[in-house]
Design an enzyme around this catalytic site. Structure first.
Site, PDB file in Angstrom:
ATOM      1  N   HIS A  12      -3.930 -34.362  32.367  1.00 60.30           N
ATOM      2  CA  HIS A  12      -3.853 -33.270  33.352  1.00 60.30           C
ATOM      3  C   HIS A  12      -4.154 -31.920  32.710  1.00 60.30           C
ATOM      4  O   HIS A  12      -3.627 -30.891  33.123  1.00 60.30           O
ATOM      5  CB  HIS A  12      -2.492 -33.256  34.070  1.00 60.30           C
ATOM      6  CG  HIS A  12      -2.311 -34.454  34.951  1.00 60.30           C
ATOM      7  ND1 HIS A  12      -2.919 -34.567  36.177  1.00 60.30           N
ATOM      8  CD2 HIS A  12      -1.633 -35.607  34.745  1.00 60.30           C
ATOM      9  CE1 HIS A  12      -2.599 -35.748  36.701  1.00 60.30           C
ATOM     10  NE2 HIS A  12      -1.838 -36.396  35.853  1.00 60.30           N
ATOM     11  N   THR A  13      -4.974 -31.954  31.696  1.00 61.37           N
ATOM     12  CA  THR A  13      -5.388 -30.719  31.029  1.00 61.37           C
ATOM     13  C   THR A  13      -6.822 -30.359  31.393  1.00 61.37           C
ATOM     14  O   THR A  13      -7.221 -29.206  31.262  1.00 61.37           O
ATOM     15  CB  THR A  13      -5.305 -30.884  29.501  1.00 61.37           C
ATOM     16  OG1 THR A  13      -5.978 -32.091  29.162  1.00 61.37           O
ATOM     17  CG2 THR A  13      -3.860 -30.948  29.028  1.00 61.37           C
ATOM     18  N   SER A  42     -11.563 -45.941  34.004  1.00 60.09           N
ATOM     19  CA  SER A  42     -12.635 -45.106  34.512  1.00 60.09           C
ATOM     20  C   SER A  42     -13.936 -45.839  34.808  1.00 60.09           C
ATOM     21  O   SER A  42     -15.008 -45.484  34.312  1.00 60.09           O
ATOM     22  CB  SER A  42     -12.887 -43.939  33.558  1.00 60.09           C
ATOM     23  OG  SER A  42     -13.515 -42.921  34.261  1.00 60.09           O
ATOM     24  N   SER A  64     -15.383 -45.620  37.536  1.00 57.97           N
ATOM     25  CA  SER A  64     -16.215 -44.700  38.336  1.00 57.97           C
ATOM     26  C   SER A  64     -17.159 -43.899  37.442  1.00 57.97           C
ATOM     27  O   SER A  64     -18.361 -43.831  37.703  1.00 57.97           O
ATOM     28  CB  SER A  64     -15.350 -43.699  39.095  1.00 57.97           C
ATOM     29  OG  SER A  64     -14.449 -44.352  39.904  1.00 57.97           O
ATOM     30  N   GLU A  73     -18.770 -37.280  42.090  1.00 60.88           N
ATOM     31  CA  GLU A  73     -17.429 -37.800  42.376  1.00 60.88           C
ATOM     32  C   GLU A  73     -16.683 -36.878  43.358  1.00 60.88           C
ATOM     33  O   GLU A  73     -16.011 -37.332  44.271  1.00 60.88           O
ATOM     34  CB  GLU A  73     -16.663 -37.916  41.061  1.00 60.88           C
ATOM     35  CG  GLU A  73     -15.438 -38.748  41.206  1.00 60.88           C
ATOM     36  CD  GLU A  73     -15.141 -39.589  39.978  1.00 60.88           C
ATOM     37  OE1 GLU A  73     -16.083 -39.967  39.230  1.00 60.88           O
ATOM     38  OE2 GLU A  73     -13.971 -39.872  39.763  1.00 60.88           O
ATOM     39  N   ASP A 131     -13.455 -37.807  32.354  1.00 60.68           N
ATOM     40  CA  ASP A 131     -13.992 -39.164  32.276  1.00 60.68           C
ATOM     41  C   ASP A 131     -15.488 -39.177  31.953  1.00 60.68           C
ATOM     42  O   ASP A 131     -15.953 -39.940  31.107  1.00 60.68           O
ATOM     43  CB  ASP A 131     -13.738 -39.899  33.607  1.00 60.68           C
ATOM     44  CG  ASP A 131     -12.278 -39.826  34.018  1.00 60.68           C
ATOM     45  OD1 ASP A 131     -11.436 -39.611  33.133  1.00 60.68           O
ATOM     46  OD2 ASP A 131     -11.984 -39.967  35.220  1.00 60.68           O
ATOM     47  N   TYR A 138      -1.978 -36.208  42.875  1.00 61.14           N
ATOM     48  CA  TYR A 138      -2.933 -35.566  41.961  1.00 61.14           C
ATOM     49  C   TYR A 138      -3.396 -34.225  42.542  1.00 61.14           C
ATOM     50  O   TYR A 138      -3.385 -33.205  41.856  1.00 61.14           O
ATOM     51  CB  TYR A 138      -4.116 -36.517  41.744  1.00 61.14           C
ATOM     52  CG  TYR A 138      -5.159 -36.037  40.764  1.00 61.14           C
ATOM     53  CD1 TYR A 138      -5.039 -36.306  39.400  1.00 61.14           C
ATOM     54  CD2 TYR A 138      -6.282 -35.320  41.185  1.00 61.14           C
ATOM     55  CE1 TYR A 138      -5.999 -35.878  38.495  1.00 61.14           C
ATOM     56  CE2 TYR A 138      -7.242 -34.887  40.298  1.00 61.14           C
ATOM     57  CZ  TYR A 138      -7.101 -35.174  38.950  1.00 61.14           C
ATOM     58  OH  TYR A 138      -8.057 -34.748  38.060  1.00 61.14           O
TER      59      TYR A 138
HETATM   60  C1  GLA Z   1      -7.846 -38.663  36.352  1.00 60.44           C
HETATM   61  C2  GLA Z   1      -9.058 -37.754  36.522  1.00 60.44           C
HETATM   62  C3  GLA Z   1      -9.338 -36.930  35.271  1.00 60.44           C
HETATM   63  C4  GLA Z   1      -8.074 -36.264  34.726  1.00 60.44           C
HETATM   64  C5  GLA Z   1      -6.931 -37.274  34.643  1.00 60.44           C
HETATM   65  C6  GLA Z   1      -5.629 -36.648  34.234  1.00 60.44           C
HETATM   66  O1  GLA Z   1      -8.137 -39.703  35.459  1.00 60.44           O
HETATM   67  O2  GLA Z   1     -10.203 -38.519  36.820  1.00 60.44           O
HETATM   68  O3  GLA Z   1     -10.324 -35.961  35.549  1.00 60.44           O
HETATM   69  O4  GLA Z   1      -7.701 -35.162  35.491  1.00 60.44           O
HETATM   70  O5  GLA Z   1      -6.727 -37.931  35.890  1.00 60.44           O
HETATM   71  O6  GLA Z   1      -5.694 -36.245  32.903  1.00 60.44           O
END
Ligand code: GLA
Length: 342
Positions: A18-19, A105, A107, A139, A151, A202
């Protein structure tokens, strides 16, 4: 006819959660598993795509005008074609070995593999930092997921055997050797799957962070200082505390890896988890139970990964502690690349 095969890897974020949308730091790495796209040029201005992992579902549309409004995997293809202004008609075969919804990930792996394959057919080269932004736009605008740049940057810019330190304010990236020796990194499914509540949680956190930045008069909360949190309501103060401490943990992890102090890396994973739970309030009962179980089986550290509110737990196991049977080993692999053609 010209043919290009491109591969986009999935990723694991070692630390720095979440950075990305907060102008902070993260330390992900690409893994061996991912998505492969085989693109064959065709005459006529159409895209025909086949998704082998979705029961061979297909999609066809005019390259000049990718239609909106699709669901599932199709908006990824349409969005990449549109955002890259692809002109060449093509047949696309999509195959992957990443479990969907596994927090690895799939996606980004799909976006990146599609982009490299289609650009390869047109013999175009796009700077990888710019390409990460384009894939992320797909996305956000085509798939409707308000995710950050973590990602796509990890999939495109990682190098074999390394984690990638990303500074989301400058978009500067640095490769950091991830030498684990006989230690193992694994991910385990908590059983709480990504759901609408995960997406809304989120988005709510993103909105809170923006609100905190606005109140403090900074561009992103990574520019705030710990003492500024005194001016904020408790909830917003906690969100800022998470991001500031998480940024510091990314650099502490880089330093610990340089000194090969994997016990310390484990401790930092635990601290990240505690902050995601207590400051960011992004945990669930099952995620807590999974993290506890992993520590009990001998993990040096364990933390929730990805968007939170369910999903997977990452754990670091020392050589003398075998991970549980439901654990999936993850190792740093090379970033996205062409396997053929281009
Ligand atoms: C998801 C989002 C990323 C990121 C993380 C949290 O995976 O796709 O962009 O924000 O959450 O770190």
């Amino acid at each position: 006819m010209k043919r290009v095969v491109a591969f986009g890897p999935g990723r694991v974020n070692l630390i720095g959660e979440h950075t990305d949308y907060n102008g902070g730091l993260a330390l992900p790495f690409a893994i061996a598993e991912g998505v492969t796209v085989t693109a064959t040029a065709t005459d006529g201005g159409e895209i025909h795509a086949v998704a082998h992992d979705f029961d061979g579902e297909t999609d066809s549309f005019a390259v000049a005008e990718p239609p909106r409004g699709a669901e599932g995997w199709r908006p990824f293809v349409r969005g990449i074609v549109a955002e890259l202004a692809i002109k060449q008609g093509a047949r696309l075969e999509i195959r992957g070995d990443l479990p969907r919804g596994s927090g690895l990930s799939s996606s980004a792996a799909l976006e990146v593999a599609l982009a490299l394959a289609l650009l390869g057919l047109e013999e175009r080269d796009v700077d990888r930092h710019d390409l990460a932004k384009i894939c992320s736009r797909v996305e956000n605008d085509w798939v409707g997921a308000q995710t950050g740049l973590l990602d796509q940057t990890a999939s495109l810019l990682s190098t074999d055997g390394h984690a990638l330190r990303i500074d989301f304010t400058t978009m500067e990236t640095t490769s950091v050797p991830l030498e684990l020796g006989d230690w193992q990194l694994v991910t385990v499914d908590s059983g709480d799957h990504h759901s609408l509540s995960a997406a809304s949680g989120y988005n709510e956190r993103r909105a809170e962070c923006e609100e905190a930045a606005k109140r403090l008069g900074v561009v992103t909360i990574s520019d705030a200082r710990e003492e500024d949190t005194a001016e904020l309501p408790t909830t917003l103060a906690k969100r800022v505390r998470h991001v500031l401490s998480e940024n510091a943990r990314v650099d502490a992890t880089v330093a610990a890896l340089e000194r090969r102090e994997l016990e310390t890396v484990g401790r930092l994973l635990d601290e990240s988890h505690a902050s995601l739970r207590d400051n960011y309030e992004a945990s669930t009962d099952r995620v807590e139970a999974t993290a506890k179980r992993l520590r009990k089986s001998g993990a040096a550290g364990a933390r929730m990964v990805g968007g939170g509110f369910g999903g997977h737990v990452l754990a670091l196991f020392p050589p003398d502690a075998p991970p549980p049977v439901d654990a999936r080993a993850v190792r740093p692999g090379p970033g996205a690349r062409l396997l053929e053609g281009g």
